[in-house]
Design a protein around this motif. Structure first.
Motif, PDB file in Angstrom:
ATOM      1  N   SER A  54       0.803  -1.221   0.000  1.00 30.55           N
ATOM      2  CA  SER A  54       0.000   0.000   0.000  1.00 30.55           C
ATOM      3  C   SER A  54       0.837   1.271   0.000  1.00 30.55           C
ATOM      4  CB  SER A  54      -0.938   0.009   1.211  1.00 30.55           C
ATOM      5  OG  SER A  54      -0.191  -0.004   2.419  1.00 30.55           O
ATOM      6  N   GLY A  55       2.123   1.149   0.267  1.00 28.36           N
ATOM      7  CA  GLY A  55       2.980   2.317   0.314  1.00 28.36           C
ATOM      8  C   GLY A  55       2.907   3.085   1.616  1.00 28.36           C
ATOM      9  N   THR A  56       2.397   2.448   2.679  1.00 23.96           N
ATOM     10  CA  THR A  56       2.303   3.092   3.985  1.00 23.96           C
ATOM     11  C   THR A  56       3.202   2.352   4.971  1.00 23.96           C
ATOM     12  OG1 THR A  56       0.410   1.710   4.604  1.00 23.96           O
ATOM     13  CG2 THR A  56      -0.065   3.844   3.584  1.00 23.96           C
ATOM     14  N   VAL A  57       3.787   3.103   5.891  1.00 29.77           N
ATOM     15  CA  VAL A  57       4.702   2.514   6.874  1.00 29.77           C
ATOM     16  C   VAL A  57       3.903   2.086   8.102  1.00 29.77           C
ATOM     17  CG1 VAL A  57       6.703   2.913   8.330  1.00 29.77           C
ATOM     18  CG2 VAL A  57       6.594   3.947   6.052  1.00 29.77           C
ATOM     19  N   PRO A  58       3.924   0.796   8.453  1.00 33.17           N
ATOM     20  CA  PRO A  58       3.194   0.336   9.635  1.00 33.17           C
ATOM     21  C   PRO A  58       3.975   0.654  10.910  1.00 33.17           C
ATOM     22  CG  PRO A  58       4.355  -1.494   8.675  1.00 33.17           C
ATOM     23  CD  PRO A  58       4.634  -0.305   7.788  1.00 33.17           C
ATOM     24  N   LEU A  59       3.292   0.605  12.010  1.00 24.31           N
ATOM     25  CA  LEU A  59       3.933   0.786  13.314  1.00 24.31           C
ATOM     26  C   LEU A  59       3.517  -0.398  14.192  1.00 24.31           C
ATOM     27  CD1 LEU A  59       5.790   2.888  14.597  1.00 24.31           C
ATOM     28  CD2 LEU A  59       3.785   3.910  15.680  1.00 24.31           C
ATOM     29  N   PRO A  60       4.330  -1.470  14.211  1.00 27.26           N
ATOM     30  CA  PRO A  60       3.936  -2.718  14.887  1.00 27.26           C
ATOM     31  C   PRO A  60       4.061  -2.646  16.408  1.00 27.26           C
ATOM     32  CG  PRO A  60       6.107  -2.957  13.949  1.00 27.26           C
ATOM     33  CD  PRO A  60       5.630  -1.595  13.534  1.00 27.26           C
ATOM     34  N   LEU A  61       3.383  -1.672  17.011  1.00 25.79           N
ATOM     35  CA  LEU A  61       3.453  -1.547  18.464  1.00 25.79           C
ATOM     36  C   LEU A  61       2.694  -2.667  19.170  1.00 25.79           C
ATOM     37  CD1 LEU A  61       3.032   2.324  18.886  1.00 25.79           C
ATOM     38  CD2 LEU A  61       5.126   0.968  19.065  1.00 25.79           C
ATOM     39  N   LEU A  62       1.515  -3.030  18.655  1.00 20.96           N
ATOM     40  CA  LEU A  62       0.735  -4.091  19.288  1.00 20.96           C
ATOM     41  C   LEU A  62       1.442  -5.443  19.208  1.00 20.96           C
ATOM     42  CD1 LEU A  62      -1.854  -4.781  20.759  1.00 20.96           C
ATOM     43  CD2 LEU A  62      -2.980  -5.122  18.539  1.00 20.96           C
ATOM     44  N   PRO A  63       1.973  -5.849  18.029  1.00 22.52           N
ATOM     45  CA  PRO A  63       2.755  -7.097  18.012  1.00 22.52           C
ATOM     46  C   PRO A  63       3.955  -7.060  18.943  1.00 22.52           C
ATOM     47  CG  PRO A  63       2.162  -6.463  15.782  1.00 22.52           C
ATOM     48  CD  PRO A  63       1.783  -5.319  16.665  1.00 22.52           C
ATOM     49  N   LEU A  64       4.613  -5.897  19.042  1.00 24.17           N
ATOM     50  CA  LEU A  64       5.765  -5.783  19.936  1.00 24.17           C
ATOM     51  C   LEU A  64       5.346  -5.958  21.386  1.00 24.17           C
ATOM     52  CD1 LEU A  64       8.737  -5.140  20.469  1.00 24.17           C
ATOM     53  CD2 LEU A  64       8.142  -2.713  20.404  1.00 24.17           C
ATOM     54  N   ALA A  65       4.238  -5.331  21.775  1.00 23.45           N
ATOM     55  CA  ALA A  65       3.756  -5.467  23.154  1.00 23.45           C
ATOM     56  C   ALA A  65       3.361  -6.913  23.453  1.00 23.45           C
ATOM     57  CB  ALA A  65       2.575  -4.527  23.385  1.00 23.45           C
ATOM     58  N   ALA A  66       2.691  -7.559  22.498  1.00 24.03           N
ATOM     59  CA  ALA A  66       2.292  -8.957  22.692  1.00 24.03           C
ATOM     60  C   ALA A  66       3.512  -9.859  22.798  1.00 24.03           C
ATOM     61  CB  ALA A  66       1.395  -9.402  21.539  1.00 24.03           C
ATOM     62  N   ALA A  67       4.514  -9.614  21.950  1.00 20.00           N
ATOM     63  CA  ALA A  67       5.737 -10.421  22.017  1.00 20.00           C
ATOM     64  C   ALA A  67       6.450 -10.231  23.348  1.00 20.00           C
ATOM     65  CB  ALA A  67       6.656 -10.048  20.853  1.00 20.00           C
ATOM     66  N   ALA A  68       6.455  -8.998  23.860  1.00 16.54           N
ATOM     67  CA  ALA A  68       7.091  -8.737  25.149  1.00 16.54           C
ATOM     68  C   ALA A  68       6.382  -9.482  26.273  1.00 16.54           C
ATOM     69  CB  ALA A  68       7.104  -7.231  25.425  1.00 16.54           C
ATOM     70  N   LEU A  69       5.056  -9.509  26.247  1.00 16.85           N
ATOM     71  CA  LEU A  69       4.302 -10.231  27.276  1.00 16.85           C
ATOM     72  C   LEU A  69       4.555 -11.729  27.207  1.00 16.85           C
ATOM     73  CD1 LEU A  69       0.880  -8.329  27.153  1.00 16.85           C
ATOM     74  CD2 LEU A  69       2.624  -8.217  28.944  1.00 16.85           C
ATOM     75  N   VAL A  70       4.541 -12.277  25.998  1.00 14.40           N
ATOM     76  CA  VAL A  70       4.786 -13.711  25.833  1.00 14.40           C
ATOM     77  C   VAL A  70       6.189 -14.070  26.316  1.00 14.40           C
ATOM     78  CG1 VAL A  70       5.068 -15.561  24.137  1.00 14.40           C
ATOM     79  CG2 VAL A  70       3.136 -13.988  23.948  1.00 14.40           C
ATOM     80  N   THR A  71       7.162 -13.246  25.971  1.00 14.08           N
ATOM     81  CA  THR A  71       8.539 -13.525  26.367  1.00 14.08           C
ATOM     82  C   THR A  71       8.718 -13.407  27.872  1.00 14.08           C
ATOM     83  OG1 THR A  71       9.274 -12.669  24.234  1.00 14.08           O
ATOM     84  CG2 THR A  71      10.938 -12.901  25.952  1.00 14.08           C
ATOM     85  N   ALA A  72       8.104 -12.407  28.470  1.00  8.95           N
ATOM     86  CA  ALA A  72       8.194 -12.268  29.920  1.00  8.95           C
ATOM     87  C   ALA A  72       7.614 -13.486  30.625  1.00  8.95           C
ATOM     88  CB  ALA A  72       7.473 -10.994  30.369  1.00  8.95           C
ATOM     89  N   ALA A  73       6.477 -13.979  30.130  1.00  8.31           N
ATOM     90  CA  ALA A  73       5.863 -15.169  30.721  1.00  8.31           C
ATOM     91  C   ALA A  73       6.745 -16.398  30.524  1.00  8.31           C
ATOM     92  CB  ALA A  73       4.483 -15.396  30.107  1.00  8.31           C
ATOM     93  N   ALA A  74       7.339 -16.534  29.331  1.00  8.12           N
ATOM     94  CA  ALA A  74       8.198 -17.681  29.053  1.00  8.12           C
ATOM     95  C   ALA A  74       9.440 -17.669  29.933  1.00  8.12           C
ATOM     96  CB  ALA A  74       8.594 -17.677  27.578  1.00  8.12           C
ATOM     97  N   LEU A  75      10.052 -16.512  30.099  1.00 10.99           N
ATOM     98  CA  LEU A  75      11.246 -16.422  30.946  1.00 10.99           C
ATOM     99  C   LEU A  75      10.910 -16.662  32.410  1.00 10.99           C
ATOM    100  CD1 LEU A  75      12.535 -15.332  28.341  1.00 10.99           C
ATOM    101  CD2 LEU A  75      13.672 -13.593  29.726  1.00 10.99           C
ATOM    102  N   ALA A  76       9.742 -16.184  32.839  1.00 12.57           N
ATOM    103  CA  ALA A  76       9.331 -16.419  34.225  1.00 12.57           C
ATOM    104  C   ALA A  76       9.096 -17.908  34.463  1.00 12.57           C
ATOM    105  CB  ALA A  76       8.067 -15.623  34.532  1.00 12.57           C
ATOM    106  N   LEU A  77       8.430 -18.572  33.516  1.00 18.52           N
ATOM    107  CA  LEU A  77       8.183 -20.003  33.651  1.00 18.52           C
ATOM    108  C   LEU A  77       9.490 -20.784  33.655  1.00 18.52           C
ATOM    109  CD1 LEU A  77       6.303 -22.468  33.696  1.00 18.52           C
ATOM    110  CD2 LEU A  77       6.208 -22.331  31.192  1.00 18.52           C
TER     111      LEU A  77
END
Length: 223
Positions: free
Chosen positions: A190-213
């Motif tokens: 489309s010629g527009t630059v995305p801002l993947p903030l939501l995927p980044l936040a979700a990845a951070a939560l998943v990683t935090a949970a994985a490291l805690a486990l």
């Protein structure tokens, strides 16, 4: 924690076991990312390839310490902190690799969309690429944490699980990494630059949970 991070970083660098995933990543980029390609597509490819590298690097950090040394470090700092520290070193290495690669790919790519006519601003594209790469580095580290000791002790099962989990993380709908990479590809069309903030936040939560486990299990299963 700072001393643990320095210790595991030095151990990783001296072992040179990081060379195979780094060289494989470089070979993939040399084949798939060419000078003059649309910038968002190239950044999406480089971010996607970073995920299995991050998972591999996490496994290297978790399994690279000799048993005697692991026992001494666990006794001194606690098994959970020691285990999480080595995973954080892997994450830092993957994030640094992704950041450098994103900058290089941005400089080598053409600031256009997939149609090669619509202009794409380089600075926002580079920022979006950095966020996508960080999301993939985070999720790759989570994959490595969940497919290595202490969760999986068998090397054969762990490697197979790592490969399958990394693949699913890249192609499964709803995966933060898939959303970040797909956003880059769609933005290129489309010629527009995305801002993947939501995927980044979700990845951070998943990683935090994985490291805690992984930290909790390392503490419970330590000898």
């Amino acid at each position: 924690m700072t001393a643990l991070l320095r210790y595991h970083a030095a151990l990783l660098l001296r072992s040179q076991r990081w060379l195979p995933p780094f060289l494989l990543y470089a070979a993939f980029l040399a084949i798939s990312v060419q000078t003059g390609q649309p910038v968002l597509d190239s950044l999406g490819y480089s971010a996607a390839a970073l995920l299995p590298v991050a998972a591999w690097l996490a496994r290297i950090c978790v399994t690279g310490e000799p048993e005697a040394a692991r026992g001494c470090v666990a006794a001194a700092a606690g098994p959970a902190r020691a285990h999480v520290a080595c995973l954080l070193v892997a994450l830092a290495g993957a994030a640094a690799l992704g950041s450098v690669t994103t900058l290089l790919v941005t400089l080598l790519s053409d600031p256009v969309a997939s149609d090669h006519r619509t202009r794409v601003p380089l600075a926002p594209a580079c920022g979006a690429g950095l966020l996508a790469a960080l999301a993939c580095a985070l999720l790759g580290t989570a994959v490595g944490a969940l497919t290595s000791r202490p969760l999986l002790r068998s090397r054969g099962r762990a490697v197979l699980a790592l490969l399958l989990a990394a693949l699913l993380s890249l192609v499964a709908t709803g995966s933060p990494a898939q959303a970040a990479v797909q956003g880059m590809v769609t933005g290129s069309r489309s010629g527009t630059v995305p801002l993947p903030l939501l995927p980044l936040a979700a990845a951070a939560l998943v990683t935090a949970a994985a490291l805690a486990l992984a930290g909790v299990l390392a503490s419970r299963r330590s000898p």
